[in-house]
Enzyme design. Structure first.
Site, PDB file in Angstrom:
ATOM      1  CE1 TYR A  76       1.087   0.368   0.808  1.00  0.00           C
ATOM      2  CE2 TYR A  76       3.125   0.710   2.037  1.00  0.00           C
ATOM      3  CZ  TYR A  76       1.836   0.228   1.958  1.00  0.00           C
ATOM      4  OH  TYR A  76       1.281  -0.412   3.047  1.00  0.00           O
ATOM      5  CB  THR A  86       0.375  -2.702  -1.212  1.00  0.00           C
ATOM      6  OG1 THR A  86       1.296  -3.572  -0.550  1.00  0.00           O
ATOM      7  CG2 THR A  86      -0.810  -2.473  -0.294  1.00  0.00           C
ATOM      8  CG  HIS A 111      -3.153  -2.814   4.610  1.00  0.00           C
ATOM      9  ND1 HIS A 111      -2.593  -2.607   3.374  1.00  0.00           N
ATOM     10  CD2 HIS A 111      -2.327  -2.195   5.493  1.00  0.00           C
ATOM     11  CE1 HIS A 111      -1.481  -1.882   3.515  1.00  0.00           C
ATOM     12  NE2 HIS A 111      -1.303  -1.626   4.797  1.00  0.00           N
TER      13      HIS A 111
END
Length: 355
Positions: A130, A156, A250
């Site tokens: 992230y 991501t 997700h």
């Protein structure tokens, strides 16, 4: 209780995990429509099995980005494994190595990248990133992952902000005091770490496709982008030089009422036309689901929640049980559909029914 299929592990985890931990792992965004649709969409796909094909010798191995895995199921990045089992991600790494498959370790691990590496030397691991507003922290993690022998960097893309997960809001979800986001310790000193162990709004919502060039300047690792659901973004991913795409929503935890991942897979595979490898996560609960995903063009699938259920059951051993069940079911489904080798799996094996 005999653990025969993945839903047995789900039932165990629901019964024995603390409610706040179960709710965190199970949560979807808003009405959980997409979370549930990920599973239901597989049930709308029917096989077209072929007979008399000599399936006496089965080969279920495959390769992802040049590394061989024992069967096309890896472990998706999920956070906070210590909520499921005291040894946390160390147990996950050991189980993945024992089953000769890939484990994608999360930025939000409750063990450090060093601890994960040391727990299972030589295992095939990718690191999920992230990007935080504090870019120096992200940069440091990427370099550390490469130095520790991680073999892929998974960015991501679908989390500029955290989706609204109602049970976490109701429960006032916070990490227990003894648990820390080990890879981010010290990065947010003195801040109020109330949102999933971090200060609110610590993620960088300004990330764009150009940041892939930034990441490529930091590392020689292949970059895999996770969270792609459309042909337009698949095309952009290829254009920006990524080496893999994980079709993912997700686990239905971000934007509710987007497509199920197995449905989006078809569009992405079509757009990519073999230029990069495509993987999928979300909703895989049986070996036959793995076969359907490969028939529709995925090179490999990744499992999220089922891995956590395995950990909750018996740590490393429980996760190995989950992987072994999927492996056995996949081998059997393949044989019954008339394929002796993963190279024989293709779109001819399935039809999308109108249920």
């Amino acid at each position: 209780m005999a653990m025969v299929c993945l839903s047995d592990f789900e039932a165990y985890a629901k019964k024995y995990l603390p409610k706040i931990a179960w709710d965190y792992f199970a949560a979807g965004a808003d009405d959980c429509t997409t979370r549930d649709e990920n599973i239901l969409a597989y049930k709308r796909i029917r096989f077209r099995p072929r007979m008399l094909r000599d399936v006496s010798i089965m080969d279920i191995r495959t390769k992802i980005l040049g590394s061989e895995i024992s069967f096309p199921v890896g472990i998706a990045p999920t956070g906070f494994h210590q909520l499921a089992w005291p040894d946390g991600e160390k147990s996950t790494a050991r189980a993945a190595r024992a089953m000769s498959t890939c484990y994608i370790a999360s930025t939000y691990s409750t063990c450090t990248l060093e601890e994960i590496s040391a727990a299972a030397p030589g295992g095939l691991r990718w690191f999920q990133l992230y990007i935080h507003r504090n870019r120096a922290t992200s940069q440091q993690l990427v370099r550390q992952a490469e130095a520790l022998g991680f073999r892929g960097l998974v960015l991501t893309a679908d989390l500029p902000y955290t989706g609204k997960r109602r049970d976490d809001v109701r429960n006032g979800f916070r990490l227990p005091p003894h648990m820390k986001l080990k890879n981010l310790e010290g990065a947010f000193e003195g801040d109020d770490c109330s949102e999933y162990g971090l200060p609110p709004n610590s993620l960088d919502p300004s990330v764009t496709w150009n940041d892939i060039y930034w990441l490529r300047s930091l590392t020689r690792l292949p970059i895999i982008i996770k969270g792609i659901l459309t042909r337009e973004d698949a095309e952009l991913a290829v254009r920006h030089g990524v080496q893999g795409i994980i079709v993912s929503n997700h686990g239905g935890r971000q934007l509710d009422e987007g497509p199920a991942t197995i449905d989006a897979l078809v569009e992405v595979v079509e757009a990519v036309r073999g230029r990069v490898e495509v993987y999928v996560d979300g909703g895989i609960r049986k070996g036959s689901d793995v076969l359907k995903a490969l028939a529709l063009g995925a090179k490999c699938v990744f499992i999220g929640r089922p891995a956590l259920w395995g950990l909750a059951y018996k740590g490393e051993e429980g996760l190995q049980d989950v992987l072994r069940i999927l492996q056995d079911e996949f081998r059997l489904s393949m044989a019954l559909a008339g394929c002796a080798n993963v190279s024989e799996i293709g779109p001819h094996l399935v039809q999308l029914s109108k249920l």
